[in-house]
Enzyme design. Structure first.
Site: not given
Length: 438
Positions: A244-245, A248-250, A268, A315, A368
């Site tokens: 679940c990109a 693109g942070g992770k 995604d 994520d 989160c």
């Protein structure tokens, strides 16, 4: 801009924030983009007023209704100035209706409201707990279940503005180098306590305007998010999927951990979000990422790549309750129906992503969120159906993967909280597919 003009701009912006489902930061960005004459100092003041009102939403509403008036965005801004800033009624009245760009003068009803508010402060012992803690009433029970005796402490922390954390991009620089580069541009930082790649800024600073940012030496990323990526243990040469990109942070953090060696697939269902990651990937010097848009969490592509990845990071879409310091409007837009739909989606995503993990590989499920329903309960329900997966306890993984001290309270899963750890609220579980015997 005069103080009165800034107040009127805050009222206009706050009305825009209240009249849409779009994230407030994007509403603010569009507002200022269309008004480039507003300088940086004025923008900060206007934004402070709006986010101050957002973070005080329930208490402001309670006071306005207690004073017998109808709630409007304008009245919330005015109430925030009186109740939270402690501005005097006389000073406030001087700025209403006194110039071309000032807010309109109050009518008789509004003047009565302002007089009522002017003798009080934001907090009051008669406020119900959900109001005092700035939380929708229906969420208090699941949050109490998740937080226990820490409920008041954590929700009080969730009312406050979040710190700004940076992740050093080890493809281009080391932490001391980045810290020095930022200091030369007037931005002082301190190392984060848990992430060996993290730097923390006290207050909001124009990081995106620095040369260090433009050159790809760093990314803005909460320390908790950094830790989730580090616990994925994406080593050079592995085949890794960020399921679940999003933007693109992770993905960026995983690519840096892999030293650009191996295959990293960013998936995604929202191809527009994936496309937005291209600029970030280029800036960071990442070149081992392939992006793939999925039709759904059950895309036929998954079946063709069954058990072919060493690491799969999920994520998952979630309530975002751990990030409500940054997005305070999110809690008021979130409903029991939304939670029910998310729980079903999370279970489906976890089920589908697990198919990609090879024997001996790991599936990392992260949110989160603060809610057990989205976290422990999802993992436990998955494990009850999949005996081929077992938990790799975070308390043991941490010593293998990270040089820092394990945060207090960690066990099988990673649980981070704003008050306890100074991060956004995060959850992560590392599940390993067992090797086939024989």
């Amino acid at each position: 801009m005069t103080p009165a003009a800034r107040m009127q701009a805050a009222i206009e912006l706050y009305e825009g924030m209240n009249g849409t489902q779009r994230p407030s930061d994007r509403v603010a960005a569009d507002y200022f983009r269309q008004r480039r004459y507003i300088g940086a100092k004025d923008r900060r003041d206007i934004t402070l007023q709006c986010y101050g009102a957002l973070r005080s939403h329930a208490r402001l509403d309670w006071w306005i209704r207690t004073c017998g008036a109808e709630v409007t965005p304008r009245r919330q801004i005015l109430a925030w100035r009186l109740l939270a800033l402690g501005e005097s009624l006389e000073r406030l009245r001087e700025r209403l209706g006194t110039g071309k760009y000032a807010p309109a003068a109050p009518d008789g009803e509004e003047m009565e409201l302002l007089q009522c508010l002017s003798t009080h402060t934001l907090d009051h012992p008669d406020q119900p707990m959900d109001v005092a803690l700035e939380m929708p009433e229906w969420l208090m029970e699941p949050l109490s279940h998740a937080l226990g005796e820490r409920l008041e402490l954590e929700l009080t922390a969730l009312r406050e503005a979040a710190v700004v954390d940076l992740r050093v991009n080890t493809l281009k620089a080391e932490l001391p180098q980045v810290r020095t580069a930022l200091a030369e541009e007037g931005i002082e930082t301190e190392p984060c306590p848990w992430s060996p790649l993290g730097l923390r800024i006290d207050g909001r600073r124009p990081v995106a305007a620095t040369r260090a940012f433009r050159d790809g030496l760093l990314e803005v990323q909460d320390e908790g998010s950094q830790l989730v990526a580090l616990l994925a243990d994406a080593r050079p040469g592995l085949r890794v999927c960020d399921f679940c990109a999003g933007a693109g942070g992770k993905t960026l953090a995983l690519a840096a951990a892999m030293e650009n060696k191996g295959q990293l697939l960013a998936c995604d269902v929202l191809d527009k979000r994936l496309n937005r990651s291209s600029v970030r990937l280029r800036r960071a010097g990442v070149h081992n990422v392939t992006r793939r848009a999925l039709s759904s969490e059950r895309d036929p592509w998954l079946k063709r790549h069954k058990q072919s990845f060493d690491r799969v990071l999920v994520d998952a879409p979630c309530s975002g309750s751990g990030t409500w310091r940054r997005n305070p409007e999110g809690k008021w837009r979130f409903s029991p129906e939304d939670l029910s739909e998310l729980l079903d989606l999370q279970a489906r995503i976890l089920e589908s992503a697990a198919r990609l993990v090879k024997p001996g590989g790991r599936l990392v499920y992260a949110t989160c969120s603060l809610l057990r329903e989205e976290n422990e309960q999802q993992v436990e329900a998955f494990l009850a159906k999949h005996s081929e997966f077992a938990v790799r306890p975070v308390r043991t993984l941490w010593t293998e993967l990270l040089p820092t001290t394990l945060p207090e309270g960690q066990g099988d899963y990673l649980r981070l909280f704003p008050a306890a750890h100074g991060t956004d609220g995060f959850f992560a579980a590392v599940l390993e597919r067992q090797e086939v015997e024989g």
